[in-house]
Every structure is written in structure tokens, then in C-alpha cells.
Enzyme design. Structure first.
Site, PDB file in Angstrom:
ATOM      1  N   SER A  32       0.814  -1.223   0.000  1.00 27.59           N
ATOM      2  CA  SER A  32       0.000   0.000   0.000  1.00 27.59           C
ATOM      3  C   SER A  32       0.846   1.271   0.000  1.00 27.59           C
ATOM      4  O   SER A  32       0.385   2.323   0.432  1.00 27.59           O
ATOM      5  CB  SER A  32      -0.928   0.001   1.211  1.00 27.59           C
ATOM      6  N   GLY A  33       2.107   1.168  -0.445  1.00 27.17           N
ATOM      7  CA  GLY A  33       2.905   2.385  -0.599  1.00 27.17           C
ATOM      8  C   GLY A  33       2.532   3.083  -1.903  1.00 27.17           C
ATOM      9  O   GLY A  33       1.574   2.685  -2.590  1.00 27.17           O
ATOM     10  N   ALA A  35       3.710   3.036  -4.849  1.00 27.06           N
ATOM     11  CA  ALA A  35       3.694   2.221  -6.071  1.00 27.06           C
ATOM     12  C   ALA A  35       2.448   1.348  -6.122  1.00 27.06           C
ATOM     13  O   ALA A  35       1.780   1.251  -7.160  1.00 27.06           O
ATOM     14  CB  ALA A  35       4.957   1.364  -6.140  1.00 27.06           C
ATOM     15  N   THR A  63       6.330   4.818   2.388  1.00 29.44           N
ATOM     16  CA  THR A  63       5.807   6.022   1.733  1.00 29.44           C
ATOM     17  C   THR A  63       5.184   6.963   2.749  1.00 29.44           C
ATOM     18  O   THR A  63       5.435   8.168   2.756  1.00 29.44           O
ATOM     19  CB  THR A  63       4.735   5.633   0.689  1.00 29.44           C
ATOM     20  N   GLY A  68      11.138  14.113   3.208  1.00 31.00           N
ATOM     21  CA  GLY A  68      11.761  15.144   2.373  1.00 31.00           C
ATOM     22  C   GLY A  68      10.933  15.552   1.185  1.00 31.00           C
ATOM     23  O   GLY A  68      10.564  16.713   1.010  1.00 31.00           O
ATOM     24  N   GLY A  69      10.595  14.577   0.344  1.00 29.41           N
ATOM     25  CA  GLY A  69       9.798  14.954  -0.799  1.00 29.41           C
ATOM     26  C   GLY A  69       9.922  14.021  -1.970  1.00 29.41           C
ATOM     27  O   GLY A  69      10.427  12.906  -1.854  1.00 29.41           O
ATOM     28  N   GLU A 133      18.495  18.607  -2.429  1.00 32.82           N
ATOM     29  CA  GLU A 133      19.055  17.494  -1.653  1.00 32.82           C
ATOM     30  C   GLU A 133      20.377  17.141  -2.311  1.00 32.82           C
ATOM     31  O   GLU A 133      20.644  17.563  -3.450  1.00 32.82           O
ATOM     32  CB  GLU A 133      18.110  16.280  -1.659  1.00 32.82           C
ATOM     33  N   ASP A 229       9.660  -9.177   2.816  1.00 34.96           N
ATOM     34  CA  ASP A 229       8.853 -10.375   2.504  1.00 34.96           C
ATOM     35  C   ASP A 229       8.660 -10.568   0.994  1.00 34.96           C
ATOM     36  O   ASP A 229       8.726 -11.679   0.491  1.00 34.96           O
ATOM     37  CB  ASP A 229       7.466 -10.277   3.153  1.00 34.96           C
ATOM     38  N   HIS A 250      20.901   6.099   5.293  1.00 29.00           N
ATOM     39  CA  HIS A 250      20.594   7.533   5.408  1.00 29.00           C
ATOM     40  C   HIS A 250      21.491   8.115   6.491  1.00 29.00           C
ATOM     41  O   HIS A 250      21.581   7.564   7.588  1.00 29.00           O
ATOM     42  CB  HIS A 250      19.122   7.728   5.766  1.00 29.00           C
ATOM     43  N   ARG A 296      24.830  10.784  -0.281  1.00 28.40           N
ATOM     44  CA  ARG A 296      24.515  10.188   1.027  1.00 28.40           C
ATOM     45  C   ARG A 296      25.558   9.190   1.511  1.00 28.40           C
ATOM     46  O   ARG A 296      25.836   9.106   2.705  1.00 28.40           O
ATOM     47  CB  ARG A 296      23.181   9.444   0.953  1.00 28.40           C
ATOM     48  N   HIS A 357      18.269   2.533   5.087  1.00 36.57           N
ATOM     49  CA  HIS A 357      17.147   3.383   4.664  1.00 36.57           C
ATOM     50  C   HIS A 357      16.416   2.842   3.447  1.00 36.57           C
ATOM     51  O   HIS A 357      15.190   2.768   3.446  1.00 36.57           O
ATOM     52  CB  HIS A 357      17.716   4.772   4.361  1.00 36.57           C
ATOM     53  N   ARG A 392      21.174   5.802  -5.017  1.00 37.30           N
ATOM     54  CA  ARG A 392      19.919   6.493  -5.327  1.00 37.30           C
ATOM     55  C   ARG A 392      20.008   7.975  -4.985  1.00 37.30           C
ATOM     56  O   ARG A 392      20.415   8.360  -3.890  1.00 37.30           O
ATOM     57  CB  ARG A 392      18.780   5.867  -4.527  1.00 37.30           C
ATOM     58  N   LEU A 398      10.238   8.002  -4.539  1.00 39.77           N
ATOM     59  CA  LEU A 398       8.790   8.237  -4.623  1.00 39.77           C
ATOM     60  C   LEU A 398       8.405   8.453  -6.084  1.00 39.77           C
ATOM     61  O   LEU A 398       7.358   7.996  -6.543  1.00 39.77           O
ATOM     62  CB  LEU A 398       8.382   9.449  -3.782  1.00 39.77           C
TER      63      LEU A 398
HETATM   64  C1  SIN Z   1      14.752  12.320   3.328  1.00 41.61           C
HETATM   65  O1  SIN Z   1      13.777  13.049   3.489  1.00 41.61           O
HETATM   66  O2  SIN Z   1      15.870  12.638   3.694  1.00 41.61           O
HETATM   67  C2  SIN Z   1      14.565  10.995   2.687  1.00 41.61           C
HETATM   68  C3  SIN Z   1      14.130  11.139   1.294  1.00 41.61           C
HETATM   69  C4  SIN Z   1      14.606   9.987   0.481  1.00 41.61           C
HETATM   70  O3  SIN Z   1      15.194   9.052   0.997  1.00 41.61           O
HETATM   71  O4  SIN Z   1      14.416  10.024  -0.742  1.00 41.61           O
END
Ligand code: SIN
Length: 538
Positions: A32-33, A35, A63, A68-69, A133, A229, A250, A296, A357, A392, A398
């Protein structure tokens, strides 16, 4: 046939399909995220009957917690080419260029669609606010209700989804195993609904959107149900898994001993937060010219190094120079979090350290989100589309969930025949021999596994601990994989052991450093041998 090697058992539970309670659907969506929700909407919009199941409530997803966004080109001064170039540069040679172009190019239209469906992205004077970011060369991370972005998006998608009567939602349904036939076709899933016995959902098409596996690590930003899973059951069913060595850590998770870990969004650094060690030194410039906005993996390793050098369990994020009222409005979730621990951000710094993360790897899919198993589609964190390569870019996930959720839903709903004669129960029988081996305390195994993964398959890796991790996991597997459990807790433990072993194996196999995978014994990339994906299948 009962399997002699319990760790390679095809199904976790015995099955007699014809005497099991059964349901039928055109498209089954598991997860249910972002995607899963987007896939369900698309499939239903194409005329399919859809059943969406999730193992907790609809809100129990990564999700929902995303702060962050979502990254998308929404400003005139930005461009699709620039977003593509940033994604490719961060991905360290392993991005699939066509996938990157596809996701980045389709992003802006899908953001407009989210706005139409009611997600309230933050705006100033009618223009979408966008933040920086690490690795992005333009501010393009848009957000909703400050740092409640994931929740804002999920609520918008849920409103849309609930307006579609052909979608049925089953919460607290634990998907145990994908059902397949001898022709390598997915037929649906066997699962367990809280308060009921086993149930089978026969589906013409199955869409796996089960998210990631942060809970395989002691330190993680992920919610409790992120136990991998979907990947473990796809592996049992014969899917190809790829890039499992690439777990993204993260850099900034709230660190208060004894308290559960919580994400402290990177957008804080994008808006000027500074990392300091216990002596108050701002140290990031010593590690990378982009300082706080370095990729990161660089920031996570720098923090680890600083923790070692200062003999400390954490470092600090300094936002004392932020306007307190602005901070409260812009970052309400973190503001509340700090208040709940009596951290006065105008006087005190926030204690942070890195944690697991985002799992970059997943089930290998093509550009239609199709896996190597017929009728099985995969999207979101559970998928390996090739967007992220070896690292990533923040907030691209997202976006990927949105784009590939739509693609999965569309392709899954294609070609469904009427009348729905394909939806008939099939005979699947699977027995499991009784095992006399001793029982291990699964609670203890889970905790020990999480500690082992953190220690041996963590931010920095070396050959001997990686080999040792596999030996220990195999030992636990002998006593856990041979059992038949009847609760999600037990099945999760079996899934965690299955996936952890594959992740440790992939990390051992990649004898180089690339993206988020850092080997102390092979600190440089080796393009001659490893400019390629590592794929694993049964
Ligand atoms: C964050 O808000 O730092 C995480 C966002 C992400 O991992 O894309």
C-alpha cells in the site's frame, strides 16, 4: 513433494489449494505504498477488478513516513536533462539510461495528476516550493505539509482509490507465497488474514509492491513491517533478484539510546543544517567539497569516521540558526519529534547517526515492470528497474514508485479476457515433512540477525565479516527454515533470513566499491570486472 533442503523450500506453508478458502480477482496488488496505490488506480482505470492487500494498515508503509519529498522538474530554470544527468552521475555507472529518461520525463505530468487528485504540495505565491538534496544540481524536491510529504501523497492516492468501486482493499493480509505453476506463471498468492486461516487469492495478474527491507538492520529509518517479505517470496517463486548489495544508508537518523530511530530529513541539510561532531566542529568540508550536500554514502561514511575519531556514538545536526517559527511550519513532524524528546532546537543540536534506509536492489523488471515470471509485475522499492544504479538520488524513489506503479498497473491490466474464465481454482499441493531439529527463539534470531547485518553487512564491508555473516545466517536457517509457522512473525523471520543471506552474498561477490557499496578491502571501483549487475535466483 516434500523438500529435503528446508532452506530451499518452495513454499513456507503446506498447501492444498482446493480445500483452502479462495477469492478471485483480475489484478492483485500486494502493498500500500505509493507504487501499490498508483498501480491499483491504473489497473482499475483500465477496467480490471483489483484487490489490494497489505500486511498492516494502509498507513504502514515507508511512503507514509517519507519526509523530504518527491523529486521532479517543476521549475523553469531546471530541466529534464539536468535531472537525468544528476541521476546518472549519482548511480555510479549502473543506471539504465532509458529507464532514467522514462522516469524523469514522466514525473512532472504525474505530479500534476497528484495535484488534481488532491495532494497539497506546498506552494509560495502559487508556485511549487522546491528544495535541494545532495546530488541534485537544482532545487527540485517538492513537499507536502512540510515534512509530511509521503503521507500527503498517500492520502491523495487513497481518496482517488476509494472512489473506484472496482478496487477491494484487504488490510492485515500477510502474503506468504506467490503461487506458480510449472510453466513459470504466477497464479496469485497464498496468505493469512488476521483472525482467519490461510486464504488463496487467484489473480490473472499479480503486482508486487511490498517495499524494502530496512528492518534487516539494527539501525533503520524503516517501519517495523519492512522485512523484505516480497523479495523473499519472489525469490522462492523463481524471480531474478538484482543489486542486493546496494543498501542505502541515510546519514541522519535521530539517535537517542533506547528510543526508536526516526528519520531526520536530508532537506534540513538542503536548507542549511550543519553536521558537527561532539566537539562542535563542522566536519563535512574535510570529506567532500559539497559538504553537507555530498552524496549520502559519502556523508554516512564521514559521520562513521567522525564517530570513531571522537569516540562517540553519534554526531549532531545543528539547526540552532534556523528561525524557530519557520522551522515549526516547514518541518512539523521533526519539530514535534524534537519536542517529544525535550530538544530545544534553538539551543541544542539534534543527535544523529546513519541507518539503513532504502534497498536499491530488488526483483529485476523490464520497462513494463514485468519480472521473469509470467503475470508477475513488480514496482516501487521491491523492484530493480535500473533507475538508481549503484546509488539512489534522494527523493527519486517516490518518483519511481509513481511512474512504475502506473506502468505496472497499465501492463498488468492489458489483455485480460472476458469472460474471466482464467479465474478458476487450480490444484496446488505442497507437503512439508516434519522436522525434529531444535527450535530457536525467533525473536532472538531476528534481533541477532539485525545486529549481525549492521556489524558485518553495514556501511563499510570486508571479506571476512561478509563470509562470516553468511555462515551464521546459514546456521540459523537450518533451525528456522525447516519449521512451519502460523503467524506473520515466524514467516517474517524466514523471509529475513532468506533475504539477508542473498544480500551478504551479493556484497561479498562485489569485490570493489561503487555507489553505496563500500568495501574497505577494495576501496576503488573496478570497471573491468564489476561494471555490471549482480543477479541472484534459485
Ligand atoms: C529524506 O527526506 O531525507 C529521505 C528522502 C529519500 O530518501 O528520498
Amino acid at each position: 513433494m516434500p523438500s529435503k533442503q528446508p532452506e530451499f523450500r518452495r513454499y513456507l506453508v503446506p498447501i492444498d489449494s482446493l480445500s483452502t478458502q479462495q477469492f478471485f480477482t483480475d489484478c492483485l496488488v500486494i502493498g500500500s505504498g505509493i507504487a501499490g496505490l498508483r498501480a491499483a488506480i491504473e489497473a482499475a482505470g483500465c477496467g480490471a477488478s483489483v484487490t489490494l492487500v497489505c500486511k498492516g494498515t494502509l498507513a504502514d508503509s515507508n511512503t507514509w513516513n517519507a519526509q523530504g519529498g518527491i523529486a521532479a522538474v517543476v521549475r523553469n530554470e531546471d530541466s529534464i536533462e539536468s535531472h537525468i544527468a544528476d541521476t546518472m552521475a549519482t548511480g555510479a555507472g549502473l543506471c539504465e539510461p532509458e529507464v532514467v529518461r522514462q522516469v524523469v520525463s514522466e514525473g512532472p505530468a504525474l505530479i500534476r495528476e497528484l495535484l488534481d487528485w488532491g495532494t497539497e504540495f506546498d506552494k509560495t505565491n502559487g508556485i511549487l516550493d522546491a528544495t535541494l538534496e545532495g546530488g541534485h544540481s537544482h532545487p527540485r524536491v517538492i513537499h507536502s505539509h512540510g515534512d509530511s510529504t509521503g503521507r500527503g501523497i498517500a492520502e491523495g492516492l487513497l481518496r482517488k482509490l476509494r472512489s473506484m468501486p472496482q478496487i477491494r482493499i484487504l488490510e492485515h493480509f500477510f502474503a506468504i507465497d506467490l503461487l506458480t505453476n510449472d510453466d513459470n506463471e504466477c497464479l496469485g498468492v497464498i496468505g493469512h488474514r488476521a483472525g482467519n486461516s490461510l486464504q488463496i487469492i487467484w489473480a490473472a495478474r499479480t503486482i508486487l509492491a511490498t517495499g524494502g527491507a530496512g528492518r534487516l538492520y539494527r539501525e533503520t529509518t524503516n517501519p517495523e513491517n519492512a522485512t523484505g517479505d516480497g523479495l523473499a517470496m519472489a525469490y522462492r517463486a523463481g524471480a531474478v533478484l538484482r543489486d542486493l548489495e546496494f543498501m542505502q544508508f541515510h546519514p541522519t537518523t535521530l539517535y537517542i539510546a533506547g528510543a526508536s530511530r526516526a528519520l531526520i530529513t536530508e532537506t534540513l541539510r538542503g536548507e542549511g543544517a550543519i553536521l558537527r561532531d561532539r566537539d562542535g566542529n563542522a566536519f563535512m568540508k574535510d570529506y567532500h567539497p559539497d559538504a553537507e550536500l555530498a552524496p549520502r554514502d559519502v556523508v554516512s561514511r564521514a559521520i562513521l569516521d567522525r564517530m570513531l575519531k571522537t569516540n562517540s556514538t553519534h554526531v549532531y545536526l545543528d539547526i540552532r540558526h534556523f528561525d524557530k517559527e519557520h522551522f515549526r511550519k516547514r518541518f512539523p513532524v521533526i519539530s514535534e519529534l524534537c519536542e517529544s524528546f525535550d530538544i530545544d532546537i534553538s539551543r541544542e543540536m539534534i543527535p544523529v547517526r546513519p541507518s539503513a534506509h532504502y534497498l536499491i536492489g530488488g526483483v529485476k523488471v523490464d520497462r513494463n515492470a514485468a519480472s521473469n515470471i509470467a503475470n508477475l509485475y513488480v514496482c516501487g522499492e521491491a523492484a530493480s528497474t535500473g533507475l538508481h544504479g549503484a546509488n539512489r538520488l534522494g527523493s527519486n524513489s517516490l518518483l519511481e514508485g509513481l511512474v512504475y506503479g502506473r506502468i505496472a498497473g497499465r501492463h498488468a491490466a492489458e489483455g485480460l479476457k472476458r469472460p474471466r474464465t482464467y479465474l478458476r481454482p487450480k490444484r496446488i499441493e505442497f507437503q512439508i515433512a516434519h522436522s525434529d531439529r531444535s527450535h530457536l527463539d525467533t525473536d532472538d534470531v531476528r534481533n541477532s540477525l539485525r545486529a549481525l547485518m549492521w556489524r558485518n553487512v553495514g556501511i563499510t564491508r570486508r571479506e571476512t565479516p561478509l563470509v562470516e555473516a553468511q555462515e551464521i545466517i546459514r546456521f540459523w536457517q537450518r533451525y528456522v527454515m525447516d519449521k512451519v509457522f502460523d503467524t506473520p512473525f515466524g514467516w517474517e523471520c524466514q523471509n529475513m533470513l532468506t533475504l539477508a543471506l542473498l544480500m551478504a552474498r551479493a556484497a561479498e561477490e562485489r569485490k570493489e566499491s561503487r555507489g553505496v557499496h563500500f568495501r574497505q578491502d577494495y576501496p576503488a571501483p573496478d570497471n573491468d570486472r564489476f561494471l555490471k549487475h549482480i543477479e541472484l535466483s534459485r
